[in-house]
Design a protein around this motif. Structure first.
Motif, PDB file in Angstrom:
ATOM      1  N   LYS A   9       0.714  -0.949  -0.049  1.00 39.87           N
ATOM      2  CA  LYS A   9      -0.162   0.055   0.700  1.00 39.87           C
ATOM      3  C   LYS A   9       0.862   0.964  -0.007  1.00 39.87           C
ATOM      4  O   LYS A   9       0.617   2.287  -0.637  1.00 39.87           O
ATOM      5  CB  LYS A   9      -1.147   0.025   0.769  1.00 39.87           C
ATOM      6  N   GLU A  12       2.619   1.892  -3.148  1.00 39.56           N
ATOM      7  CA  GLU A  12       1.341   2.611  -4.139  1.00 39.56           C
ATOM      8  C   GLU A  12       1.317   3.814  -4.007  1.00 39.56           C
ATOM      9  O   GLU A  12       1.180   4.730  -5.189  1.00 39.56           O
ATOM     10  CB  GLU A  12       0.112   2.190  -4.466  1.00 39.56           C
ATOM     11  N   GLU A  15       4.411   5.810  -5.570  1.00 41.26           N
ATOM     12  CA  GLU A  15       3.972   5.922  -6.749  1.00 41.26           C
ATOM     13  C   GLU A  15       2.993   7.042  -7.378  1.00 41.26           C
ATOM     14  O   GLU A  15       3.955   7.354  -7.936  1.00 41.26           O
ATOM     15  CB  GLU A  15       3.344   4.445  -7.181  1.00 41.26           C
ATOM     16  N   LYS A  16       2.438   7.039  -6.291  1.00 39.63           N
ATOM     17  CA  LYS A  16       1.650   8.317  -6.996  1.00 39.63           C
ATOM     18  C   LYS A  16       1.226   9.282  -7.031  1.00 39.63           C
ATOM     19  O   LYS A  16       2.089  10.496  -7.651  1.00 39.63           O
ATOM     20  CB  LYS A  16       0.193   8.187  -5.604  1.00 39.63           C
TER      21      LYS A  16
END
Ligand SMILES: [Zn+2]
Length: 298
Positions: A9, A12, A15-16
């Motif tokens: 999580k 991610e 990454e965003k």
């Protein structure tokens, strides 16, 4: 942003964060794991330097380090057109989390192994270890013993140690590249003509640079410089740690520099609190490798 545990999580979210800041960053899903989690490569240009982390579940702090390093490189590129052009021309790929299934098991517990939960549980009972110590992928294969470098010798040493079945750590699989994660990383190398690679593990504050007769002489020079910049020690692996690893395979296959960097000091999993003090040392080493690649390998 760069605090707390680096589970899937968190990866991610990171990454965003990166994609919201840098439009020039590219992403490739290089494989999906046995439990359908993505293994992602972020790229700037093509080939050049490849950095990979979190081969082992309990070593996820290395994934956070690679996300932050990528952030720093992109920021420098944003602020300096010459550096931007140099990186794009040379190439940089980063695979922060080679083993997301293992990271989830070690970080968030057995239930994250889904259909493999019962199997993971059995492995833990047999070894008498807590889920926090999980290093392998969800099939009980140690990815960093699954590369095709001295593989038969790796298997012989495993048997000597009584490791004859999938396990929490150190079982190299039925054959080299049997695992999707291993194969994906090898395919990435076959497709991209990387000149230098480094794999991040924890812990020990050590740098490994050699494997067999194909180790180029510049590897020792680079390792010494990284040691000087970070205070880490240049070392040689022993026993079951010799062979089967990503850096071993890369050196044997391409006769080019490859490194294992064991970040931090303490017991795995390292506390996320270690990140703040350790990252600057790691950043110096990785920037040195990037600059070397830019200056020597276009
Ligand atoms: Zn490791």
């Amino acid at each position: 942003m760069y605090s707390g545990e680096c589970d899937v999580k968190k990866a991610e979210e990171l990454e965003k964060h990166l994609f919201s800041k840098y439009r020039f960053l590219r992403r490739f899903v290089i494989t999906k794991t046995h439990l359908n989690r993505r293994v992602v490569s972020y790229t700037l240009g093509r080939g050049g330097l490849l950095l990979a982390g979190a081969f082992h579940g309990a070593e996820r702090i290395t994934a956070m380090m690679l996300y932050k390093f990528l952030d720093e490189v992109c920021e420098c590129m944003d602020n300096d057109a010459d550096f931007y052009n140099a990186v794009v021309k040379t190439g940089l790929s980063v695979v922060p989390m080679v083993n997301p299934d293992g990271v989830e098991i070690s970080c968030n517990g057995v239930h994250t192994a889904g259909k493999n939960s019962e199997f993971v549980s059995e492995c833990l009972v047999k070894s008498g270890l807590s889920y926090k110590k999980w290093q392998a992928n969800a099939k009980g294969v140690d990815i960093n013993h699954n590369f095709n470098a001295g593989y038969s010798e790796v298997k012989r040493k495993e048997r000597e140690l009584g490791i004859i079945a999938p396990s929490v750590t150190r079982f190299g699989g039925e054959y080299a590249e049997s695992e999707r994660e291993t194969k994906a990383l090898c395919e990435l190398c076959r497709d991209n003509n990387y000149k230098v690679v480094a794999a991040l593990h924890s812990q020990g504050r050590e740098i490994y640079y050699d494997y067999g007769n194909n180790t180029p002489s510049v590897s020792r020079t680079l390792a010494d410089k990284m040691a000087e910049l970070s205070g880490y020690t240049v070392s040689h692996p022993e026993g079951v740690a010799v062979g089967g690893g990503f850096k071993d395979w890369f050196i044997e296959t391409y006769s080019r520099p490859a490194f294992t960097i064991e970040v931090g000091k303490g017991e795995n999993p390292l506390s996320p609190d270690e990140f703040g003090s350790e990252y600057p040392l790691v950043s110096k080493m990785l920037f040195h490798l990037l600059k070397y690649t830019i200056n020597n390998c276009i």
